[in-house]
Design an enzyme around this catalytic site. Structure first.
Site, PDB file in Angstrom:
ATOM      1  N   ASP A   1      29.799 -65.862  -7.056  1.00 51.96           N
ATOM      2  CA  ASP A   1      30.402 -67.197  -7.119  1.00 51.96           C
ATOM      3  C   ASP A   1      31.696 -67.273  -6.321  1.00 51.96           C
ATOM      4  OD1 ASP A   1      28.333 -67.317  -8.874  1.00 51.96           O
ATOM      5  OD2 ASP A   1      29.556 -67.523 -10.676  1.00 51.96           O
TER       6      ASP A   1
ATOM      7  N   SER B   1      32.090 -73.936 -11.457  1.00 53.82           N
ATOM      8  CA  SER B   1      33.371 -74.645 -11.420  1.00 53.82           C
ATOM      9  C   SER B   1      34.524 -73.689 -11.726  1.00 53.82           C
ATOM     10  CB  SER B   1      33.362 -75.836 -12.377  1.00 53.82           C
ATOM     11  OG  SER B   1      33.052 -75.415 -13.673  1.00 53.82           O
TER      12      SER B   1
ATOM     13  N   GLY C   1      26.315 -74.631 -14.284  1.00 56.56           N
ATOM     14  CA  GLY C   1      25.858 -73.462 -13.541  1.00 56.56           C
ATOM     15  C   GLY C   1      26.196 -73.561 -12.061  1.00 56.56           C
TER      16      GLY C   1
ATOM     17  N   GLU D   1      18.990 -63.994  -8.366  1.00 57.11           N
ATOM     18  CA  GLU D   1      19.731 -64.339  -9.594  1.00 57.11           C
ATOM     19  C   GLU D   1      19.887 -63.138 -10.505  1.00 57.11           C
ATOM     20  OE1 GLU D   1      21.881 -66.901  -9.775  1.00 57.11           O
ATOM     21  OE2 GLU D   1      20.171 -68.233  -9.437  1.00 57.11           O
ATOM     22  N   HIS D   2      21.102 -62.995 -11.024  1.00 53.70           N
ATOM     23  CA  HIS D   2      21.451 -61.890 -11.918  1.00 53.70           C
ATOM     24  C   HIS D   2      21.230 -60.532 -11.266  1.00 53.70           C
ATOM     25  CE1 HIS D   2      22.677 -63.744 -15.699  1.00 53.70           C
ATOM     26  NE2 HIS D   2      21.851 -64.728 -15.383  1.00 53.70           N
TER      27      HIS D   2
ATOM     28  N   TYR E   1      25.272 -63.425 -21.228  1.00 56.12           N
ATOM     29  CA  TYR E   1      25.501 -62.890 -19.877  1.00 56.12           C
ATOM     30  C   TYR E   1      25.880 -61.412 -19.947  1.00 56.12           C
ATOM     31  CZ  TYR E   1      27.103 -62.469 -15.080  1.00 56.12           C
ATOM     32  OH  TYR E   1      27.243 -62.066 -13.779  1.00 56.12           O
TER      33      TYR E   1
HETATM   34  C1  GLA Z   1      27.006 -66.313 -12.939  1.00 60.82           C
HETATM   35  C2  GLA Z   1      27.904 -65.165 -12.485  1.00 60.82           C
HETATM   36  C3  GLA Z   1      27.441 -64.601 -11.144  1.00 60.82           C
HETATM   37  C4  GLA Z   1      25.953 -64.263 -11.174  1.00 60.82           C
HETATM   38  C5  GLA Z   1      25.140 -65.421 -11.744  1.00 60.82           C
HETATM   39  C6  GLA Z   1      23.688 -65.076 -11.928  1.00 60.82           C
HETATM   40  O1  GLA Z   1      27.129 -67.388 -12.073  1.00 60.82           O
HETATM   41  O2  GLA Z   1      29.246 -65.606 -12.356  1.00 60.82           O
HETATM   42  O3  GLA Z   1      28.207 -63.477 -10.801  1.00 60.82           O
HETATM   43  O4  GLA Z   1      25.718 -63.086 -11.885  1.00 60.82           O
HETATM   44  O5  GLA Z   1      25.652 -65.879 -12.983  1.00 60.82           O
HETATM   45  O6  GLA Z   1      23.071 -64.818 -10.720  1.00 60.82           O
END
Ligand code: GLA
Length: 392
Positions: free
Chosen positions: A180, A135, A132, A42-43, A230
């Protein structure tokens, strides 16, 4: 307590009916693109890391047809509003806001020299918004796939995902990574989309053990912080890399971060520790999953959550509560691993569990979470599913 996932074929039928009801026309092109859940990593998609999402069996469906004009008329199940786009012009950000995702993708096609003919379209979604589960990436990928149908052309899948990511950057101002859109574009049934974000290459990893179930628990909260939060996190990681004087996070070790702790300063040092730790955890988790080593995988998911909560600070009270409840159920109760998933600041947790106990676990998560927060969560199981495609 376990929600049933709506069938894609029902969504397709309903979208066609919606198009006829709202715009008095018949669907000749229908595109579907899924949301995603991330098991771990994640991230770090914007830090040259590894991520391990899969496309879920929840979709955005766009049903439509060419309309013989130079305008697009777009509407959705969510609002009666009809967005009209002048396709003789390069698309720019405009009102209504929700149509910007579509404008951004159309612009990507226009920038590649495509002339987009007028069309009518109706959008229907089974992906909970603000949960999260991507969508917005699904809307972008569904739009790109719809345009492929309209133009009778096929983009290379990676190019399509990158075009959609650019739409998110330029038209929604979210400086997201590639996870995503890659998950939504490349997803396959029974496969995880393990992405090496340094090379930008996805690997489809088998995930078909019927004894395993992935539960998604939507906390139903979405904290406003998310927009700036973010971008701020992404900036911290860029600052960290600059202080460390490295070209890529893949060249940074835990010792490098520790050795430069004061120089990095707070919070960049903690953000950096998360990035390095999460990259290593994701590599270990992929290996553990491949050998069905759940005793290793569970603690890696736990460490990922703790790091997102304490070092990266993208969790929130409700996500922590949901994770704590699953942790209490524990390995004996059938929970293998649990963590927040996606960008954070609200949204959902992902819980890997034994299939035979999944309903019981979902019921306990639902009841305990509601008791603790007075919020009714949405809990459903999901299996890796087909990525963006034209239907029929
Ligand atoms: C969102 C972003 C992704 C990713 C996640 C965290 O979904 O769109 O690119 O950075 O957060 O993992």
């Amino acid at each position: 307590m376990l929600q049933i996932n709506p069938d894609l074929s029902d969504l397709v039928t309903d979208a066609a009916a919606g198009l006829t009801g709202r715009l008095q026309t018949k669907a000749t092109i229908t595109a579907a693109a899924p949301g995603r859940v991330n098991l771990i990593g994640e991230h770090i998609d914007y830090c040259d890391g590894f991520v391990m999402p899969f496309a879920i069996d929840r979709y955005i469906v766009i049903a439509g047809c060419a309309n013989g004009t130079t305008n697009a008329r777009i509407t959705s199940a969510i609002s009666e509003e009809i967005a009209t786009l002048d396709l003789t012009q390069p698309q720019e950000i405009s009102e209504p806001k929700w149509a910007n995702y579509l404008r951004g993708v159309i612009r990507g096609f226009q920038d590649r020299g495509h002339h987009i003919p007028g069309f009518d379209a109706y959008i229907l979604s089974s992906i909970p918004g603000g949960a999260g589960l991507s969508s917005s990436a699904a809307l972008e990928c569904a739009t790109a796939t719809f345009l492929e149908g309209l133009l009778d052309t096929v983009l290379d899948t990676k190019e399509k995902a990158l075009l959609c990511q650019k739409a998110e950057h330029d038209f929604a101002h979210v400086p997201c990574g590639i996870m995503d859109q890659f998950a939504s574009a490349f997803g396959k049934p029974n496969r995880l989309v393990l992405i090496d974000c340094q090379t930008g290459e996805p690997e489809l990893v088998p995930f078909e053990n019927p004894d395993l179930t992935v539960l998604i628990s939507n906390t139903m909260v979405h904290h406003e912080l998310s927009d700036g939060g973010y971008a701020a996190r992404r900036k911290h990681t860029e600052d960290g890399l600059a202080v460390l004087g490295k070209a890529s996070w893949r060249d940074v070790s835990a010792a490098d971060v520790q050795g430069n702790w004061e120089k990095l300063g707070d919070p960049v040092n903690r953000r950096s520790r998360h990035v390095v730790g999460e990259i290593s955890r994701t590599i270990s988790a992929a290996a553990a999953l491949a050998r069905n080593d759940f005793e290793t995988l569970g603690p890696l998911m736990a460490a990922s959550h703790d790091s997102l909560r304490d070092d990266f600070e993208v969790s929130c009270k409700e996500l922590d509560i949901m994770v704590e409840i699953a942790r209490k159920i524990g390995r004996n109760g059938g929970v293998i691993g649990t963590r927040m998933t996606g960008g954070g600041f609200g949204g959902s947790t992902v819980t890997l569990c034994e299939s035979r106990k999944a309903s019981e676990i979902a019921a306990a998560l639902g009841a305990e979470y509601e008791k603790a927060t007075r919020i009714k969560p949405q809990i459903f199981a999901s299996r890796p599913s087909q990525g963006a495609h034209l239907v029929g």
